[in-house]
Design a protein around this motif. Structure first.
Motif, mmCIF file in Angstrom:
data_model
loop_
_atom_site.group_PDB
_atom_site.id
_atom_site.type_symbol
_atom_site.label_atom_id
_atom_site.label_comp_id
_atom_site.label_asym_id
_atom_site.label_seq_id
_atom_site.Cartn_x
_atom_site.Cartn_y
_atom_site.Cartn_z
ATOM 1 N N PRO A 267 0.810 -1.219 0.000
ATOM 2 C CA PRO A 267 0.000 0.000 0.000
ATOM 3 C C PRO A 267 0.842 1.267 0.000
ATOM 4 O O PRO A 267 1.711 1.451 0.843
ATOM 5 C CB PRO A 267 -0.815 -0.127 1.300
ATOM 6 C CG PRO A 267 -0.842 -1.590 1.592
ATOM 7 C CD PRO A 267 0.477 -2.122 1.118
ATOM 8 N N GLY A 268 0.578 2.121 -0.983
ATOM 9 C CA GLY A 268 1.210 3.431 -1.052
ATOM 10 C C GLY A 268 2.605 3.461 -1.635
ATOM 11 O O GLY A 268 3.129 4.546 -1.935
ATOM 12 N N GLU A 269 3.247 2.320 -1.829
ATOM 13 C CA GLU A 269 4.650 2.329 -2.257
ATOM 14 C C GLU A 269 4.796 2.769 -3.706
ATOM 15 O O GLU A 269 5.718 3.516 -4.047
ATOM 16 C CB GLU A 269 5.268 0.950 -2.054
ATOM 17 C CG GLU A 269 6.765 0.886 -2.283
ATOM 18 C CD GLU A 269 7.580 1.692 -1.289
ATOM 19 O OE1 GLU A 269 8.805 1.777 -1.461
ATOM 20 O OE2 GLU A 269 6.999 2.252 -0.321
ATOM 21 N N ARG A 270 3.908 2.329 -4.560
ATOM 22 C CA ARG A 270 3.986 2.751 -5.969
ATOM 23 C C ARG A 270 3.848 4.271 -6.074
ATOM 24 O O ARG A 270 4.607 4.928 -6.797
ATOM 25 C CB ARG A 270 2.886 2.059 -6.772
ATOM 26 C CG ARG A 270 2.862 2.450 -8.265
ATOM 27 C CD ARG A 270 1.730 1.722 -8.948
ATOM 28 N NE ARG A 270 1.688 1.971 -10.375
ATOM 29 C CZ ARG A 270 0.635 2.469 -11.014
ATOM 30 N NH1 ARG A 270 -0.459 2.815 -10.333
ATOM 31 N NH2 ARG A 270 0.664 2.640 -12.318
ATOM 32 N N ARG A 271 2.898 4.835 -5.358
ATOM 33 C CA ARG A 271 2.699 6.280 -5.398
ATOM 34 C C ARG A 271 3.913 7.017 -4.829
ATOM 35 O O ARG A 271 4.354 8.020 -5.388
ATOM 36 C CB ARG A 271 1.448 6.673 -4.624
ATOM 37 C CG ARG A 271 1.240 8.181 -4.519
ATOM 38 C CD ARG A 271 -0.038 8.528 -3.801
ATOM 39 N NE ARG A 271 -1.205 8.150 -4.584
ATOM 40 C CZ ARG A 271 -2.460 8.383 -4.213
ATOM 41 N NH1 ARG A 271 -2.707 8.982 -3.054
ATOM 42 N NH2 ARG A 271 -3.450 8.016 -4.980
ATOM 43 N N ARG A 272 4.459 6.516 -3.755
ATOM 44 C CA ARG A 272 5.623 7.171 -3.138
ATOM 45 C C ARG A 272 6.791 7.239 -4.117
ATOM 46 O O ARG A 272 7.432 8.293 -4.270
ATOM 47 C CB ARG A 272 6.041 6.407 -1.875
ATOM 48 C CG ARG A 272 7.178 7.077 -1.100
ATOM 49 C CD ARG A 272 7.593 6.226 0.088
ATOM 50 N NE ARG A 272 8.382 5.071 -0.303
ATOM 51 C CZ ARG A 272 9.697 5.114 -0.519
ATOM 52 N NH1 ARG A 272 10.373 6.256 -0.411
ATOM 53 N NH2 ARG A 272 10.346 4.016 -0.851
ATOM 54 N N LEU A 273 7.084 6.133 -4.784
ATOM 55 C CA LEU A 273 8.203 6.119 -5.719
ATOM 56 C C LEU A 273 7.914 6.972 -6.944
ATOM 57 O O LEU A 273 8.820 7.620 -7.481
ATOM 58 C CB LEU A 273 8.520 4.679 -6.128
ATOM 59 C CG LEU A 273 9.033 3.774 -5.001
ATOM 60 C CD1 LEU A 273 9.232 2.356 -5.510
ATOM 61 C CD2 LEU A 273 10.322 4.316 -4.409
ATOM 62 N N ALA A 274 6.668 6.984 -7.390
ATOM 63 C CA ALA A 274 6.307 7.823 -8.527
ATOM 64 C C ALA A 274 6.463 9.303 -8.194
ATOM 65 O O ALA A 274 6.793 10.115 -9.067
ATOM 66 C CB ALA A 274 4.878 7.530 -8.969
ATOM 67 N N GLU A 275 6.253 9.661 -6.939
ATOM 68 C CA GLU A 275 6.448 11.054 -6.532
ATOM 69 C C GLU A 275 7.934 11.396 -6.439
ATOM 70 O O GLU A 275 8.339 12.527 -6.733
ATOM 71 C CB GLU A 275 5.755 11.301 -5.199
ATOM 72 C CG GLU A 275 4.226 11.297 -5.322
ATOM 73 C CD GLU A 275 3.525 11.376 -3.976
ATOM 74 O OE1 GLU A 275 4.218 11.272 -2.930
ATOM 75 O OE2 GLU A 275 2.290 11.525 -3.964
ATOM 76 N N LEU A 276 8.754 10.432 -6.055
ATOM 77 C CA LEU A 276 10.200 10.658 -6.008
ATOM 78 C C LEU A 276 10.788 10.830 -7.408
ATOM 79 O O LEU A 276 11.701 11.638 -7.614
ATOM 80 C CB LEU A 276 10.902 9.482 -5.318
ATOM 81 C CG LEU A 276 10.812 9.386 -3.803
ATOM 82 C CD1 LEU A 276 11.503 8.124 -3.333
ATOM 83 C CD2 LEU A 276 11.428 10.615 -3.136
ATOM 84 N N ALA A 277 10.283 10.040 -8.349
ATOM 85 C CA ALA A 277 10.815 10.047 -9.719
ATOM 86 C C ALA A 277 9.639 9.958 -10.698
ATOM 87 O O ALA A 277 9.347 8.893 -11.234
ATOM 88 C CB ALA A 277 11.770 8.888 -9.918
#
Length: 218
Positions: free
Chosen positions: A180-190
């Motif tokens: 949960p939330g990891e895909r979005r977090r990484l997409a926000e980083l890069a």
């Protein structure tokens, strides 16, 4: 993907420290990569010769947006492995994710298996050139060659299953409930806006449907 930890009988592959001419990858990497390279699961691998060489090839072989997808794929795969206690070849998987889409941008005559087979062939050449043993090469190249299957084959090893999980999650969101939330977090980083659409168009242009293995091979 099974949550059962994979019991690898071999010891983890030793990190191969860089030589004097192989300085820190974070210092020479594109600016857009740096937030992902600073993630602990990647930062700990940057001293490995094979990983450093794979990063140079990633920069050379694929467009910037595809390179970010490859880095996110590893991070998603590693996060899932850590959450489920799956043991695997971490440096090897990083290298495999760096190469898994290189066949999308390489020219040449049509190759049976489509772009995943081209990607696997490029990875195999890279690994052989760096003295990687046959068993490790086979596991990593298979992970790349099979990553576009709808589901991993039953006989798939941990690297193959993890690469499949990370790549599909990053592009399509499939499996997101497991992290949960990891895909979005990484997409926000890069961020790579509209990547799924542009990536799908590139895959279609490569005629992947004609190259996917049939049901009997699953």
């Amino acid at each position: 993907m099974s949550a059962k930890p994979h019991d690898m009988s071999a010891q983890p592959h030793a990190v191969q420290r860089p030589g004097a001419d192989e300085g820190g990858p974070r210092r020479t990497a594109p600016q857009a990569w740096r937030p992902l390279l600073a993630e602990p699961s990647v930062e700990g691998l940057l001293g490995d010769r094979l990983v450093a060489a794979a990063l140079r090839e990633l920069h050379r072989l694929v467009p910037p947006r595809t390179a970010l997808h490859s880095l996110r794929t590893f991070l998603l795969a590693d996060a899932f492995a850590q959450a489920r206690g799956i043991h695997y070849d971490r440096a090897g998987l990083f290298v495999a994710t760096a190469f898994h889409d290189t066949g999308l941008t390489r020219g040449g005559a049509p190759l049976r298996g489509g772009f995943p087979a081209r990607s696997a062939a490029l990875l195999d050449r890279f690994l052989a050139g760096h003295g990687v043993d046959d068993a490790r090469r086979a596991a990593l190249t298979r992970a790349v060659r099979e990553h576009m299957r709808p589901r991993p084959a039953r006989r798939a090893g941990p690297e193959e299953r993890l690469l499949h999980f990370g790549a599909w999650l990053d592009v399509t969101g499939r499996g997101g409930r497991r992290l949960p939330g990891e895909r979005r977090r990484l997409a926000e980083l890069a961020p790579t806006p509209w990547f799924a659409l542009s990536f799908s168009a590139r895959v279609a242009a490569c005629g992947l449907r004609r190259a996917l293995p049939g049901p009997a091979a699953l």
